[in-house]
Design an enzyme around this catalytic site. Structure first.
Site, short mmCIF file in Angstrom:
data_model
loop_
_atom_site.label_atom_id
_atom_site.label_comp_id
_atom_site.label_asym_id
_atom_site.label_seq_id
_atom_site.Cartn_x
_atom_site.Cartn_y
_atom_site.Cartn_z
N ARG A 114 0.82 -1.22 0.00
CA ARG A 114 0.00 0.00 0.00
C ARG A 114 0.85 1.27 0.00
O ARG A 114 0.47 2.27 -0.58
CB ARG A 114 -0.89 -0.04 1.25
CG ARG A 114 -2.04 0.90 1.27
CD ARG A 114 -2.98 0.53 2.39
NE ARG A 114 -2.26 -0.06 3.53
CZ ARG A 114 -2.85 -0.74 4.51
NH1 ARG A 114 -4.15 -0.91 4.50
NH2 ARG A 114 -2.15 -1.24 5.50
N HIS A 157 4.66 -25.17 13.90
CA HIS A 157 6.08 -25.51 13.99
C HIS A 157 6.34 -26.80 14.78
O HIS A 157 7.06 -27.68 14.33
CB HIS A 157 6.87 -24.38 14.65
CG HIS A 157 6.67 -23.03 14.03
ND1 HIS A 157 6.38 -22.86 12.70
CD2 HIS A 157 6.73 -21.77 14.55
CE1 HIS A 157 6.28 -21.56 12.43
NE2 HIS A 157 6.47 -20.88 13.54
#
Ligand code: NDP
Ligand code: BG6
Length: 463
Positions: A59, A249
Site C-alpha cells: 500500500r 512448527h
C-alpha cells in the site's frame, strides 16, 4: 457452512513445478520482509539462485527507487559484510507496484508490470507476506486479471484460525490454484536442523533401531523464547502459544521426529509419512495441559486488559501407533522464559537389571539423547561410564557435537523457503492433509476461556 475436509492426499505424485520467471512479493514493505525475506533474497542473489525480476506490491506509495533503498537498508541491518555488487544486482531486479489489495486497479498495474518485466507467458511465484485476512482477497484479485493461470501461490502462516477456517481458506485458494501449486509456509520446515532430524534418524543404523516404544520411555520437545511479545500484542492476543507455534512448527517437528521412514527421499513420500504420523496423534486432552501467562502481558499495547490468552503452554501428546503406543510426548513452549532454545530430549528405558549405581548408591539416570535445534544445532548422547577408582560406580558422560563447529554455518530458513518456492519444490511446505490433522489435534484446547496461571518473566513458566 464449513468447507469439507480435503481428506488424505497420500499417494499423489508431485514433481517439481516449473521454475519461476518472476517473483511477486506482496507485503514487501512489512516487518517479515524487512527482517527475514529481503536478507534471504540477498543471499539467494549471492548464490545465483535468484536471477528473476522481483516485483513488490504494498500500500505504501513508494517508487521502485524507494523500494531499492529500503531493501538496501534491510539487508544492511542483518547481513554482515554486504557485497555491494550483489546488493546492486538484487536492487536492480526490484520493481514496485503501490496500491491497495482491495482495489482491482492495483492488480491491473501488477499484470502490466509482470508482462513488462517477465513477458506475457511468464510463470510467476506470488508470495503473500500479508495479514492472513487478505490471503483470499489477494488470490481472488490475482485470478481476476489472469495472474493465477501460470503461477505458484505461496501463503505465509497462519493458515486458518481453527480447523473450519483453515478448510474455508483452502477452499477459497483452491478455486484458483490446484494443490500442487499452493505452497503453505511453515518456516520451521526450511530450518536445516529440523530437516536434519530425518538424516540423523534414517542415515544412522545406530539410532533408528532404538527409535520405538521398546527402547524409548518418553520424549520432550521444548521451544523456549527469552523475549516477550514486544510490539506484536494485538496479533498475539488473538492467537496465543498453541496457535502461534504448537499447531504448526512443533507438530511439524514432532512428525519428522516420529514418522515412519519415507519410501524415498521425495516430497510426496515425506509428506505422506508425516500425514500418517499426525493422523495417529490423539487430540489433546485438556486435563493434560498447563497454560501460563507472563506477568505484565496484559499491559502490552494491543492486549486486552482481561486477556486469557496463553503465552506459555505445556501439554502431553499420545501417538496411537504400533511404534509409539504408551510413549508420552511432552511439549512446552512459551515467551518471556529463561532462555531461547529449541531442543528435543529422548529418554530411554533403564536396563532390565540395575547392576550398577552412581555415587553414594544413587539410582542412575537412564540414557538420553538431546537433539538441539536452536540456537546451536547439535546432538549429545548421555552415556554411562565407569568412574575411575575402586568399585563399579557409574557416572553420566555427555558426548556431544556442535554441528556448526563441525560442519560450518547453515542457510537461514527463509533462504530455503524462497529457493524452493522459486524452483517449485514442495518438500518444505505444509500439505493440507497434515495441516488439518494438526488443527484437529489442538482443537480441544483452543480458547478455553479460563485464566492461565501467572509466571514471572525470565523463569521456566508456571510451577
Ligand atoms: P506487517 O503488518 O508488518 O506487513 C503487512 C504488509 O502487507 C505490508 O507490506 C503492508 O503494506 C501490506 N498490506 C497490508 N494491508 C494492505 C492492503 N490493504 N493493501 C496493500 N497492502 C497491504 O505484517 P508482517 O510482515 O509482520 O506479517 C506478514 C505475514 O507474515 C503474516 O501472514 C504473518 O503472520 C507472517 N509472519 C510474520 C512474522 C513476523 O515476524 N513479522 C513471523 C512469521 C510469519 P503497507 O505497510 O505499505 O501498508
Ligand atoms: C513465528 C511466531 O512463527 O515463529 C513467533 O509467530 C516466533 O512468535 C517465531 O517467535 C519463532 O521462529 P524462530 O525461527 O525464531 O524460531
Amino acid at each position: 457452512m464449513t468447507a469439507p475436509s480435503t481428506g488424505p492426499t497420500t499417494g499423489s505424485i508431485t514433481g517439481p513445478g516449473p521454475a519461476a520467471d518472476a517473483l511477486v512479493l506482496f507485503g514487501v514493505t512489512g516487518d517479515l520482509a524487512r527482517k527475514m525475506i529481503l536478507p534471504a533474497l540477498y543471499r539467494l542473489t549471492e548464490r545465483g539462485e535468484l536471477t528473476v525480476p522481483v516485483i513488490g506490491v504494498a500500500r505504501s506509495d513508494w517508487s521502485s527507487d524507494e523500494l531499492r533503498k529500503h531493501a538496501g537498508d534491510a539487508v544492511g541491518a542483518v547481513v554482515p559484510d554486504v557485497d555491494g555488487a550483489v546488493l546492486e544486482r538484487l536492487q536492480r531486479s526490484m520493481h514496485m507496484v503501490a496500491g491497495d489489495y482491495n482495489d482491482p486497479a492495483t492488480f491491473e498495474q501488477l499484470a502490466a508490470a509482470v508482462r513488462e518485466q517477465a513477458g506475457q507467458d511468464a510463470f510467476v511465484v506470488h508470495y503473500l507476506a500479508v495479514p492472513p485476512s487478505l490471503f483470499g482477497t489477494v488470490a481472488d484479485a490475482l485470478a481476476a486479471v489472469g495472474l493465477t493461470d501460470r503461477c505458484r501461490l505461496v501463503v505465509e502462516k497462519p493458515f486458518g484460525h481453527d480447523l473450519a477456517s483453515a478448510r474455508e481458506l483452502n477452499a477459497q485458494l483452491r478455486r484458483h490454484v490446484p494443490e500442487e501449486r499452493l505452497f503453505r509456509v511453515d518456516h520451521y520446515l526450511g530450518k536445516e536442523p529440523v530437516e536434519d532430524l530425518l538424516v540423523l534418524r534414517f542415515a544412522n543404523t545406530l539410532i533408528e533401531p532404538l527409535w520405538d516404544r521398546t527402547w524409548i520411555d518418553s520424549i520432550e520437545i521444548t521451544m523456549a523464547e527469552d523475549f516477550d511479545v514486544a510490539d506484536r500484542g494485538s496479533f498475539y492476543d488473538a492467537v496465543g502459544t498453541v496457535r502461534d507455534v504448537v499447531q504448526n512448527h512443533l507438530l511439524q517437528v514432532l512428525a519428522l521426529l516420529m514418522m515412519e521412514s519415507p519410501q524415498h527421499d521425495t516430497a510426496d513420500d515425506q509428506r505422506d509419512a508425516k500425514y500418517t504420523l499426525l493422523s495417529s496423534v490423539r487430540a489433546v486432552d485438556p486435563s493434560e495441559v498447563v497454560r501460563g501467562q507472563y506477568t505484565g502481558y496484559r499491559d502490552v499495547r494491543g492486549v486486552a486488559p482481561d486477556s486469557t490468552t496463553e503465552t506459555y503452554v505445556a501439554l502431553t501428546l499420545h501417538v496411537d501407533s504400533w511404534r509409539w503406543a504408551g510413549v508420552p510426548v511432552h511439549i512446552r513452549a512459551g515467551k518471556a522464559l529463561a532462555e531461547t532454545l529449541l531442543d528435543i530430549v529422548v529418554t530411554f528405558r533403564p536396563p532390565p537389571r540395575r547392576l550398577f549405581h552412581g555415587e553414594g548408591g544413587s539410582t542412575l539416570a537412564p540414557n538420553r539423547i538431546r537433539l538441539c535445534l536452536q540456537p546451536d544445532a547439535g546432538v549429545t548422547f548421555f552415556l554411562l561410564a565407569k568412574q575411575p577408582g575402586g568399585g563399579d560406580i557409574a557416572t553420566e558422560l555427555p558426548m556431544g557435537v556442535d554441528f556448526r563447529q563441525a560442519l560450518g554455518p547453515v542457510h537461514e530458513a527463509y533462504e530455503r523457503i524462497f529457493a524452493d518456492a522459486l524452483a517449485g519444490d514442495p518438500t518444505h511446505f505444509a500439505r493440507m492433509d497434515s495441516l488439518e490433522e494438526a488443527w484437529r489435534i489442538v482443537e480441544p484446547i483452543l480458547d478455553p476461556g479460563t485464566a492461565p496461571l501467572p509466571y514471572a518473566p525470565g523463569t521456566w513458566g508456571p510451577t
